[in-house]
Design a protein around this motif. Structure first.
Motif, PDB file in Angstrom:
ATOM      1  N   ALA A 321    -104.361 -49.609 -47.026  1.00  0.00           N
ATOM      2  CA  ALA A 321    -104.493 -49.492 -48.475  1.00  0.00           C
ATOM      3  C   ALA A 321    -103.816 -50.657 -49.190  1.00  0.00           C
ATOM      4  O   ALA A 321    -104.365 -51.212 -50.158  1.00  0.00           O
ATOM      5  N   GLN A 322    -102.653 -51.037 -48.716  1.00  0.00           N
ATOM      6  CA  GLN A 322    -101.926 -52.133 -49.352  1.00  0.00           C
ATOM      7  C   GLN A 322    -102.642 -53.459 -49.162  1.00  0.00           C
ATOM      8  O   GLN A 322    -102.788 -54.245 -50.111  1.00  0.00           O
ATOM      9  N   GLU A 323    -103.096 -53.717 -47.953  1.00  0.00           N
ATOM     10  CA  GLU A 323    -103.721 -55.002 -47.648  1.00  0.00           C
ATOM     11  C   GLU A 323    -105.080 -55.154 -48.314  1.00  0.00           C
ATOM     12  O   GLU A 323    -105.452 -56.260 -48.735  1.00  0.00           O
ATOM     13  N   ARG A 324    -105.824 -54.060 -48.433  1.00  0.00           N
ATOM     14  CA  ARG A 324    -107.198 -54.141 -48.954  1.00  0.00           C
ATOM     15  C   ARG A 324    -107.283 -53.772 -50.437  1.00  0.00           C
ATOM     16  O   ARG A 324    -108.379 -53.759 -50.999  1.00  0.00           O
ATOM     17  N   GLN A 325    -106.157 -53.433 -51.041  1.00  0.00           N
ATOM     18  CA  GLN A 325    -106.109 -53.079 -52.469  1.00  0.00           C
ATOM     19  C   GLN A 325    -107.062 -51.918 -52.793  1.00  0.00           C
ATOM     20  O   GLN A 325    -107.904 -52.002 -53.688  1.00  0.00           O
ATOM     21  N   LEU A 326    -106.886 -50.857 -52.034  1.00  0.00           N
ATOM     22  CA  LEU A 326    -107.641 -49.628 -52.268  1.00  0.00           C
ATOM     23  C   LEU A 326    -106.740 -48.454 -51.914  1.00  0.00           C
ATOM     24  O   LEU A 326    -105.563 -48.636 -51.593  1.00  0.00           O
ATOM     25  N   THR A 327    -107.250 -47.252 -51.993  1.00  0.00           N
ATOM     26  CA  THR A 327    -106.455 -46.076 -51.627  1.00  0.00           C
ATOM     27  C   THR A 327    -107.067 -45.393 -50.416  1.00  0.00           C
ATOM     28  O   THR A 327    -108.291 -45.398 -50.231  1.00  0.00           O
ATOM     29  N   VAL A 328    -106.183 -44.810 -49.627  1.00  0.00           N
ATOM     30  CA  VAL A 328    -106.615 -44.046 -48.456  1.00  0.00           C
ATOM     31  C   VAL A 328    -105.886 -42.705 -48.482  1.00  0.00           C
ATOM     32  O   VAL A 328    -104.664 -42.655 -48.330  1.00  0.00           O
ATOM     33  N   GLN A 329    -106.636 -41.639 -48.705  1.00  0.00           N
ATOM     34  CA  GLN A 329    -106.066 -40.294 -48.748  1.00  0.00           C
ATOM     35  C   GLN A 329    -106.300 -39.605 -47.412  1.00  0.00           C
ATOM     36  O   GLN A 329    -107.423 -39.532 -46.922  1.00  0.00           O
ATOM     37  N   VAL A 330    -105.229 -39.089 -46.804  1.00  0.00           N
ATOM     38  CA  VAL A 330    -105.300 -38.453 -45.489  1.00  0.00           C
ATOM     39  C   VAL A 330    -104.839 -37.001 -45.623  1.00  0.00           C
ATOM     40  O   VAL A 330    -103.683 -36.738 -45.954  1.00  0.00           O
ATOM     41  N   ASP A 331    -105.744 -36.056 -45.354  1.00  0.00           N
ATOM     42  CA  ASP A 331    -105.414 -34.632 -45.432  1.00  0.00           C
ATOM     43  C   ASP A 331    -105.655 -33.986 -44.069  1.00  0.00           C
ATOM     44  O   ASP A 331    -106.790 -33.987 -43.565  1.00  0.00           O
ATOM     45  N   GLN A 332    -104.601 -33.451 -43.471  1.00  0.00           N
ATOM     46  CA  GLN A 332    -104.766 -32.716 -42.222  1.00  0.00           C
ATOM     47  C   GLN A 332    -105.367 -31.351 -42.528  1.00  0.00           C
ATOM     48  O   GLN A 332    -104.864 -30.607 -43.368  1.00  0.00           O
ATOM     49  N   VAL A 333    -106.444 -30.986 -41.804  1.00  0.00           N
ATOM     50  CA  VAL A 333    -107.147 -29.731 -42.080  1.00  0.00           C
ATOM     51  C   VAL A 333    -107.091 -28.752 -40.912  1.00  0.00           C
ATOM     52  O   VAL A 333    -107.373 -27.566 -41.092  1.00  0.00           O
ATOM     53  N   VAL A 334    -106.750 -29.228 -39.714  1.00  0.00           N
ATOM     54  CA  VAL A 334    -106.649 -28.353 -38.542  1.00  0.00           C
ATOM     55  C   VAL A 334    -105.493 -28.835 -37.683  1.00  0.00           C
ATOM     56  O   VAL A 334    -105.310 -30.041 -37.502  1.00  0.00           O
ATOM     57  N   TYR A 335    -104.712 -27.890 -37.168  1.00  0.00           N
ATOM     58  CA  TYR A 335    -103.683 -28.229 -36.183  1.00  0.00           C
ATOM     59  C   TYR A 335    -103.620 -27.127 -35.137  1.00  0.00           C
ATOM     60  O   TYR A 335    -103.365 -25.964 -35.455  1.00  0.00           O
ATOM     61  N   PHE A 336    -103.901 -27.491 -33.898  1.00  0.00           N
ATOM     62  CA  PHE A 336    -103.682 -26.631 -32.748  1.00  0.00           C
ATOM     63  C   PHE A 336    -102.662 -27.319 -31.859  1.00  0.00           C
ATOM     64  O   PHE A 336    -102.919 -28.423 -31.369  1.00  0.00           O
ATOM     65  N   PRO A 337    -101.508 -26.723 -31.616  1.00  0.00           N
ATOM     66  CA  PRO A 337    -100.567 -27.350 -30.693  1.00  0.00           C
ATOM     67  C   PRO A 337    -101.128 -27.342 -29.276  1.00  0.00           C
ATOM     68  O   PRO A 337    -101.972 -26.494 -28.933  1.00  0.00           O
ATOM     69  N   PRO A 338    -100.714 -28.270 -28.429  1.00  0.00           N
ATOM     70  CA  PRO A 338    -101.126 -28.202 -27.024  1.00  0.00           C
ATOM     71  C   PRO A 338    -100.767 -26.845 -26.433  1.00  0.00           C
ATOM     72  O   PRO A 338     -99.714 -26.282 -26.740  1.00  0.00           O
ATOM     73  N   GLN A 339    -101.656 -26.324 -25.596  1.00  0.00           N
ATOM     74  CA  GLN A 339    -101.438 -24.986 -25.043  1.00  0.00           C
ATOM     75  C   GLN A 339    -101.429 -25.038 -23.519  1.00  0.00           C
ATOM     76  O   GLN A 339    -102.483 -25.111 -22.882  1.00  0.00           O
ATOM     77  N   PRO A 340    -100.255 -25.017 -22.896  1.00  0.00           N
ATOM     78  CA  PRO A 340    -100.219 -24.919 -21.435  1.00  0.00           C
ATOM     79  C   PRO A 340    -100.620 -23.525 -20.985  1.00  0.00           C
ATOM     80  O   PRO A 340    -100.379 -22.536 -21.685  1.00  0.00           O
ATOM     81  N   PHE A 341    -101.236 -23.436 -19.815  1.00  0.00           N
ATOM     82  CA  PHE A 341    -101.577 -22.140 -19.256  1.00  0.00           C
ATOM     83  C   PHE A 341    -100.480 -21.679 -18.298  1.00  0.00           C
ATOM     84  O   PHE A 341     -99.571 -22.442 -17.959  1.00  0.00           O
ATOM     85  N   THR A 342    -100.555 -20.432 -17.891  1.00  0.00           N
ATOM     86  CA  THR A 342     -99.476 -19.799 -17.136  1.00  0.00           C
ATOM     87  C   THR A 342     -99.408 -20.339 -15.711  1.00  0.00           C
ATOM     88  O   THR A 342    -100.388 -20.207 -14.947  1.00  0.00           O
ATOM     89  N   PRO A 343     -98.278 -20.939 -15.311  1.00  0.00           N
ATOM     90  CA  PRO A 343     -98.206 -21.606 -13.998  1.00  0.00           C
ATOM     91  C   PRO A 343     -98.601 -20.712 -12.833  1.00  0.00           C
ATOM     92  O   PRO A 343     -99.321 -21.151 -11.921  1.00  0.00           O
TER      93      PRO A 343
END
Length: 423
Positions: A321-343
């Motif tokens: 955004a700074q280098e190109r003189q524009l704006t970049v909006q970043v919105d996280q919409v999904v988060y799943f943590p890594p899920q290990p299975f039962t050893p």
């Protein structure tokens, strides 16, 4: 060990599923919603999904199971155990598909579970704990969001009320659709406990095939962060505006696409980075693009690594955004943590493959599965088998009958190990 008990153990060690019956069931189910190109289009809670559910219920009841339906439409086909008060050992997947889906994604996990029950019936084997085959509602998320809806409600990842209120593109709610096809069940006070959960699935990737392995011993599932990104520049005439004076949103977005790829490559072997959608405005031949809406999908096996990918993405966007003189909006919409299975269950899958003389290797799941949610409330493991070319979510999705049979045999013995054989 007494002679009769020794004989029972020999019987269970030698037990194998009926691969031909499994294949025939898969092909019969695939006719419901079959497409001209050989795939399946059976979106969640449509009339076709209702027909497929009817078919599964009829098969389950013919196998001596009782079937219950919960309030989000999940199906549970139960084979009683000697001690039916024990938590059930559950397997399953989904039978809804993508609009251009294949015959095996999800469907294999459900029908492999059914084949386990049928094969136990054939052999006259009684388990100590009850066994159940689950059909989870709206795993794909093609018609309704969120994805993995039925299993998500089951484990409390989101509320039943929220799920039932979600609407498709035509304005039909999940609750209305369940009622239309006759699968609006009742809500218990709490989901029943699960003793262990197993899910058999085609790999949906090329690793097993590339390594000439029949069984994937799944260590866990990659964590995921999804983003909606808006790059805002300035529309301008393509002719009169000099290159050095442009604020081209698409040019900046192109740099971001490359950065997402680099961020993932720097975190091999399990880093993943994908830009799957771009919408360019005004999308005119002779206008410099002023705005780009795009998606970013980051995945990793370790949460710290996934967090570092998030930081790298946001840092790059700020610099861009700074280098190109524009704006970049970043919105996280999904988060799943890594899920290990039962050893212990994962090791059981590995040992089962070895006992059956099958080639196997450790893998991670790059995709989301109902098992990812079930792992929050129960010991969980998955069994992968190869699919042709690693292709899935595609009408040409394919798998070899002998691989499907092999995976089902591993599933059978993993479930027996958890359920116990009645003495």
């Amino acid at each position: 060990m007494n002679t009769s008990l020794e004989s029972r153990h020999e019987t269970t060690r030698a037990l194998r599923v009926n691969g031909g019956r499994l294949w025939d069931s898969l092909m019969e189910l695939a006719r419901i919603g079959a497409t001209p190109k050989g795939g399946v289009c059976r979106l969640a809670l449509t009339e076709l999904d209702g027909q497929a559910r009817d078919r599964f219920v009829s098969w389950a009841e013919a196998a001596g199971c009782t079937v219950r339906i919960d309030a989000i439409g999940n199906l549970f086909a139960r084979r009683a155990g000697r001690n039916d008060a024990l938590p059930a050992i559950v397997t399953g997947s989904h039978i809804d598909t993508q609009p251009t889906g294949g015959k095996f994604d999800g469907n294999y996990g459900v029908l492999a579970g059914l084949e386990v029950l049928r094969s136990l019936n054939d052999a006259g084997v009684e388990t100590e704990a009850p066994l159940e085959v689950a059909v989870w509602t709206n795993e794909e998320g093609s018609r309704f969001v969120p994805v993995m809806m039925g299993s998500g409600v089951f484990v409390g990842a989101f509320t039943l009320e929220h799920a039932l209120a979600q609407r498709d593109a035509q304005g039909v709610s999940v609750g209305e659709a369940l009622t239309r096809i006759g699968y609006a069940g009742s809500a218990p006070d709490a989901a029943p406990p699960v003793g262990a959960y197993f899910e058999a699935h085609i790999e949906q990737g090329p690793v097993l095939e590339a390594n000439d392995c029949v069984i994937g011993v799944v260590q866990g599932a990659l964590g995921q962060r999804w983003y909606d990104v808006v790059v805002q520049g300035m529309e301008a005439h393509a002719g009169p505006t000099p290159m050095a004076l442009r604020r081209d949103a698409l040019l900046a977005a192109s740099a971001l696409v490359e950065a997402v790829n680099r961020i993932a490559l720097e975190r091999a072997p399990h880093g993943r980075g994908t830009v799957g959608s771009l919408e360019v405005h005004p999308n005119s031949r002779n206008v410099i693009p002023g705005r780009v809406r795009m998606t970013v999908d980051l995945r990793a096996a370790d949460d710290d690594v996934l967090a570092s990918m998030d930081a790298a993405l946001r840092s790059f966007c700020a610099q861009l955004a700074q280098e190109r003189q524009l704006t970049v909006q970043v919105d996280q919409v999904v988060y799943f943590p890594p899920q290990p299975f039962t050893p212990a269950l994962v090791e059981g899958v590995r040992e089962g493959a070895a006992a059956l003389g099958l080639t196997a290797m450790d893998v991670v799941s790059g995709a989301g599965h109902d098992a990812v949610y079930l792992a929050r409330v129960a010991p969980t493991a998955m069994v992968f088998v190869p699919c042709a070319g690693g292709i899935s979510h595609n009408e040409i999705e394919d798998a070899r009958p002998e691989h499907l049979e092999a995976g089902c045999n591993v599933l059978l013995h993993a479930m027996l190990r958890s359920a116990g054989v009645a003495s």
